[in-house]
Design an enzyme around this catalytic site. Structure first.
Site, PDB file in Angstrom:
ATOM      1  N   LYS A  10       0.823  -1.212   0.000  1.00 19.86           N
ATOM      2  CA  LYS A  10       0.000   0.000   0.000  1.00 19.86           C
ATOM      3  C   LYS A  10       0.864   1.273   0.000  1.00 19.86           C
ATOM      4  O   LYS A  10       2.063   1.226   0.316  1.00 19.86           O
ATOM      5  CB  LYS A  10      -0.937  -0.027   1.213  1.00 19.86           C
ATOM      6  CG  LYS A  10      -1.987  -1.143   1.159  1.00 19.86           C
ATOM      7  CD  LYS A  10      -2.985  -1.004   2.308  1.00 19.86           C
ATOM      8  CE  LYS A  10      -4.051  -2.083   2.260  1.00 19.86           C
ATOM      9  NZ  LYS A  10      -5.076  -1.888   3.331  1.00 19.86           N
ATOM     10  N   TYR A  50     -12.491  -1.642  -3.858  1.00 14.49           N
ATOM     11  CA  TYR A  50     -13.032  -1.827  -2.499  1.00 14.49           C
ATOM     12  C   TYR A  50     -14.562  -1.724  -2.470  1.00 14.49           C
ATOM     13  O   TYR A  50     -15.135  -1.397  -1.432  1.00 14.49           O
ATOM     14  CB  TYR A  50     -12.417  -0.809  -1.544  1.00 14.49           C
ATOM     15  CG  TYR A  50     -11.034  -1.205  -1.039  1.00 14.49           C
ATOM     16  CD1 TYR A  50     -10.857  -2.318  -0.209  1.00 14.49           C
ATOM     17  CD2 TYR A  50      -9.905  -0.459  -1.366  1.00 14.49           C
ATOM     18  CE1 TYR A  50      -9.604  -2.680   0.267  1.00 14.49           C
ATOM     19  CE2 TYR A  50      -8.639  -0.820  -0.888  1.00 14.49           C
ATOM     20  CZ  TYR A  50      -8.502  -1.925  -0.062  1.00 14.49           C
ATOM     21  OH  TYR A  50      -7.267  -2.281   0.415  1.00 14.49           O
ATOM     22  N   PHE A  58     -15.469   3.799   6.901  1.00 11.81           N
ATOM     23  CA  PHE A  58     -14.091   4.142   6.534  1.00 11.81           C
ATOM     24  C   PHE A  58     -13.857   4.160   5.025  1.00 11.81           C
ATOM     25  O   PHE A  58     -12.725   4.364   4.580  1.00 11.81           O
ATOM     26  CB  PHE A  58     -13.103   3.185   7.215  1.00 11.81           C
ATOM     27  CG  PHE A  58     -13.348   1.721   6.934  1.00 11.81           C
ATOM     28  CD1 PHE A  58     -12.847   1.117   5.783  1.00 11.81           C
ATOM     29  CD2 PHE A  58     -14.075   0.933   7.821  1.00 11.81           C
ATOM     30  CE1 PHE A  58     -13.066  -0.225   5.512  1.00 11.81           C
ATOM     31  CE2 PHE A  58     -14.300  -0.419   7.565  1.00 11.81           C
ATOM     32  CZ  PHE A  58     -13.799  -0.996   6.405  1.00 11.81           C
ATOM     33  N   ARG A  86      -2.450 -14.316   4.347  1.00 14.94           N
ATOM     34  CA  ARG A  86      -3.072 -13.608   5.474  1.00 14.94           C
ATOM     35  C   ARG A  86      -2.294 -13.881   6.766  1.00 14.94           C
ATOM     36  O   ARG A  86      -2.176 -13.004   7.625  1.00 14.94           O
ATOM     37  CB  ARG A  86      -4.561 -13.931   5.588  1.00 14.94           C
ATOM     38  CG  ARG A  86      -5.364 -13.326   4.419  1.00 14.94           C
ATOM     39  CD  ARG A  86      -6.825 -13.108   4.726  1.00 14.94           C
ATOM     40  NE  ARG A  86      -7.056 -12.069   5.702  1.00 14.94           N
ATOM     41  CZ  ARG A  86      -7.419 -10.810   5.413  1.00 14.94           C
ATOM     42  NH1 ARG A  86      -7.574 -10.411   4.158  1.00 14.94           N
ATOM     43  NH2 ARG A  86      -7.624  -9.943   6.367  1.00 14.94           N
ATOM     44  N   ARG A 103       2.409  -6.602   8.860  1.00 16.05           N
ATOM     45  CA  ARG A 103       1.700  -5.452   9.433  1.00 16.05           C
ATOM     46  C   ARG A 103       2.286  -5.060  10.787  1.00 16.05           C
ATOM     47  O   ARG A 103       2.380  -3.869  11.111  1.00 16.05           O
ATOM     48  CB  ARG A 103       0.201  -5.746   9.512  1.00 16.05           C
ATOM     49  CG  ARG A 103      -0.475  -5.567   8.139  1.00 16.05           C
ATOM     50  CD  ARG A 103      -1.888  -6.085   8.130  1.00 16.05           C
ATOM     51  NE  ARG A 103      -2.635  -5.638   6.949  1.00 16.05           N
ATOM     52  CZ  ARG A 103      -3.800  -6.156   6.574  1.00 16.05           C
ATOM     53  NH1 ARG A 103      -4.348  -7.139   7.270  1.00 16.05           N
ATOM     54  NH2 ARG A 103      -4.421  -5.698   5.500  1.00 16.05           N
ATOM     55  N   ASN A 113      -2.198   0.275   6.659  1.00 15.75           N
ATOM     56  CA  ASN A 113      -1.652  -0.949   7.246  1.00 15.75           C
ATOM     57  C   ASN A 113      -0.766  -1.760   6.294  1.00 15.75           C
ATOM     58  O   ASN A 113      -0.729  -2.979   6.342  1.00 15.75           O
ATOM     59  CB  ASN A 113      -2.788  -1.797   7.840  1.00 15.75           C
ATOM     60  CG  ASN A 113      -3.833  -2.161   6.815  1.00 15.75           C
ATOM     61  OD1 ASN A 113      -3.717  -1.792   5.657  1.00 15.75           O
ATOM     62  ND2 ASN A 113      -4.839  -2.909   7.234  1.00 15.75           N
ATOM     63  N   HIS A 116      -2.269  -5.360   1.477  1.00 14.43           N
ATOM     64  CA  HIS A 116      -3.586  -5.977   1.275  1.00 14.43           C
ATOM     65  C   HIS A 116      -3.408  -7.473   1.031  1.00 14.43           C
ATOM     66  O   HIS A 116      -2.387  -7.890   0.473  1.00 14.43           O
ATOM     67  CB  HIS A 116      -4.267  -5.359   0.044  1.00 14.43           C
ATOM     68  CG  HIS A 116      -5.485  -6.117  -0.407  1.00 14.43           C
ATOM     69  ND1 HIS A 116      -6.713  -5.964   0.184  1.00 14.43           N
ATOM     70  CD2 HIS A 116      -5.640  -7.073  -1.374  1.00 14.43           C
ATOM     71  CE1 HIS A 116      -7.577  -6.789  -0.397  1.00 14.43           C
ATOM     72  NE2 HIS A 116      -6.960  -7.466  -1.346  1.00 14.43           N
ATOM     73  N   GLU A 127      -9.696 -10.156  -7.908  1.00 14.30           N
ATOM     74  CA  GLU A 127      -8.780  -9.046  -7.645  1.00 14.30           C
ATOM     75  C   GLU A 127      -7.578  -9.082  -8.590  1.00 14.30           C
ATOM     76  O   GLU A 127      -7.118  -8.040  -9.058  1.00 14.30           O
ATOM     77  CB  GLU A 127      -8.343  -9.076  -6.177  1.00 14.30           C
ATOM     78  CG  GLU A 127      -9.496  -8.724  -5.241  1.00 14.30           C
ATOM     79  CD  GLU A 127      -9.175  -8.863  -3.758  1.00 14.30           C
ATOM     80  OE1 GLU A 127     -10.069  -8.593  -2.935  1.00 14.30           O
ATOM     81  OE2 GLU A 127      -8.034  -9.238  -3.414  1.00 14.30           O
TER      82      GLU A 127
END
Ligand code: UDP
Ligand code: MG
Length: 138
Positions: A10, A50, A58, A86, A103, A113, A116, A127
């Site tokens: 990010k 998103y 948010f 993850r 993270r 953070n 993704h 995606e």
């Protein structure tokens, strides 16, 4: 269980100089890289990506942040890729992320953070297709 997932380094992590460190984590965790490119999303593109979070409080902040600077999009390969990635990135909120996760080590805040990761095989496929054409996946 699928063998593909989609990742983003990010804008906070790119800006903070962590692209190389995060690449190292990707390699160390045993992922193959099928596609990778540096992009800057438009606001509309971030909103499309998103879309599932459109009604969340948010959403505005998230899409503004995700279109605020350069990011690296990646198509990753490994057995059980979604869950493995993850685990490698850690909890959404870096304050809750386990020791040694991306993270925990590189994120700025809950919103900013660092990375993704897809949440299902189905979303991983969608995606990857959102950002990569077939010919860009090696
Ligand atoms: N996010 C946020 N505030 C929240 C929850 C999420 O700003 O309360 C941001 C954060 O950048 C997160 C992204 O929205 O990574 C997508 O949220 P999700 O719940 O899907 O978390 P993830 O799958 O990225 O861990
Ligand atoms: Mg998510």
């Amino acid at each position: 269980m699928g063998n593909k997932t989609f990742a983003i380094i990010k804008p906070d992590a790119v800006k903070n100089g962590f692209t190389g460190n995060i690449y190292d984590r990707i390699i160390q965790a045993g992922f193959g890289i099928q596609g990778a490119k540096l992009i800057q999303m438009s606001l509309a593109q971030a909103e499309g990506f998103y879309d599932i979070h459109r009604s969340r409080p948010f959403f505005g902040e998230l899409t503004k942040f995700m279109s605020s600077g350069k990011c690296m999009v990646l198509a990753l390969e490994k057995e059980n890729a979604v869950n493995e990635w993850r685990t490698t990135i850690g909890s959404t909120n870096p304050a809750d992320a386990a020791e040694g996760t991306i993270r925990k080590d590189f994120a700025t805040s809950l919103g900013e953070n660092a990375v993704h990761g897809s949440d299902s095989d189905e979303n991983a496929i969608k995606e990857i297709a959102f950002f990569f054409s077939e010919s860009e996946l090696i």
